[in-house]
Design an enzyme around this catalytic site. Structure first.
Site, mmCIF file in Angstrom:
data_model
loop_
_atom_site.group_PDB
_atom_site.id
_atom_site.type_symbol
_atom_site.label_atom_id
_atom_site.label_comp_id
_atom_site.label_asym_id
_atom_site.label_seq_id
_atom_site.Cartn_x
_atom_site.Cartn_y
_atom_site.Cartn_z
ATOM 1 N N ASP A 107 -9.675 -5.673 -3.319
ATOM 2 C CA ASP A 107 -9.340 -4.548 -2.521
ATOM 3 C C ASP A 107 -9.980 -3.400 -2.703
ATOM 4 O OD1 ASP A 107 -7.700 -2.491 -1.654
ATOM 5 O OD2 ASP A 107 -5.878 -3.424 -2.300
ATOM 6 N N HIS A 150 -7.493 -6.061 0.872
ATOM 7 C CA HIS A 150 -5.979 -5.285 1.003
ATOM 8 C C HIS A 150 -5.423 -5.622 2.202
ATOM 9 C CE1 HIS A 150 -3.918 -1.437 -0.060
ATOM 10 N NE2 HIS A 150 -4.111 -1.186 1.364
ATOM 11 N N SER A 193 0.873 -1.222 0.112
ATOM 12 C CA SER A 193 0.026 -0.035 -0.051
ATOM 13 C C SER A 193 0.637 1.280 -0.073
ATOM 14 C CB SER A 193 -0.954 -0.130 1.204
ATOM 15 O OG SER A 193 -2.077 0.935 0.927
#
Length: 295
Positions: free
Chosen positions: A235, A269, A158
């Site tokens: 995600d 995620h 991320s």
């Protein structure tokens, strides 16, 4: 170990997970970081090992990856050290900046791996230089770990995926291997990045390009770079915040860069996603770190 205070030590898969604290001259606050030493580095400390640097995402510390990703088993097998910094400076209450802890996606836990130039953030928020300069020097001086060019890989998730991409692209040859999970690929064009860059770097969007992987990959001219990207199809941040398609498209025009984007069906995620594919990534690093760079 000069300037290092040991916080904890734990044996895992024949290696050691060590946590330390030190006074950083780059971010001007105490910083904590983790190191995993594989069995070889524990039993034969004179035989230095290569390493992979992990950069974590928003809200994380150095501990999230070490506790949740399940990376130590494979790292022990392939004899790679893992080095994991925090995600931002951690100022003391008396030195806290206005608004520093008000938002989960900015300030504490969200340093975005840039060197801030905008007040008041420029006093502490120099995570790019901390990751690229101070931390490798500290590790090389205190652990049986090789940090010179050709001996380091870098990966992240991320915001940390963004960090890994820009560190490699801005420092050709420094990192032999590179991989990322669900990276923020085009921060100049997503809400997280716009918020961070505006505060840390100011409103001049031209300056943002120096920390935007989608811009940097177009001009990369170092050794050939193989980039592995794993991205979950479920995600929640994929469309608005991550923008991997923009990075892939920008990289197509650069023969020095080969991007493999793996869209993993049904994954989100979270660290469940990372734990599922961490072995693929570490074997990617082990393969590249065992061969010299080309190009």
């Amino acid at each position: 170990m000069a300037n290092l205070t040991k916080l904890s030590e734990s044996k895992v898969f024949g290696g050691q997970w060590l946590r330390y604290k030190h006074d950083s001259t780059t971010v001007n606050t105490p910083m904590e970081f983790s190191v995993f030493l594989p069995p070889k580095a524990v039993t034969e400390p004179k035989e230095k090992v290569k390493a992979v640097l992990w950069l974590s995402g928003l809200t994380c510390t150095d501990q999230n990856f070490m506790q949740k990703a399940g990376a130590q088993r494979v790292a022990a097998e392939v004899q790679l050290a893992l080095v994991v910094p925090d995600t931002s400076p951690r100022t003391s209450p008396e030195n806290r900046l206005p608004g520093e802890t008000d938002h989960w996606d900015f300030g504490a836990g969200a340093g975005f791996y840039v060197d801030a130039t905008h007040d008041p953030w420029s006093k502490y928020y120099h995570m790019y230089s901390y990751v690229v300069k101070e931390l490798p020097q500290l590790v090389a001086a205190n652990f049986p770990i090789l940090t010179e060019p050709g001996c380091l890989g870098i990966m992240g998730h991320s915001m940390g995926g963004h960090g890994a991409l820009i560190c490699a692209l801005k420092n050709p040859g420094m990192y032999r291997s590179l991989s990322v999970f669900a990276p923020v690929c085009n921060p100049s064009a997503c809400p997280w990045g716009i918020k961070a860059f505006t505060h840390y770097l100011g409103s001049d969007k031209f300056k943002w390009k120096a920390y935007d992987a989608t811009e940097l990959v177009k001009k990369y001219s170092g050794p050939n770079l193989e980039i592995l990207i794993s991205q979950g199809t479920l995600d929640n941040f994929l469309a608005e915040q991550l923008r991997p398609e923009a990075f892939v498209e920008a990289a197509r025009g650069n023969s020095k860069v080969a991007v493999e984007l793996r869209m993993e069906e049904g994954y989100d995620h979270s660290y469940n996603f990372i734990a599922t594919f961490i072995e693929q990534h570490l074997r990617h690093h082990a393969r590249l770190l065992s061969t010299p760079a080309t190009g």
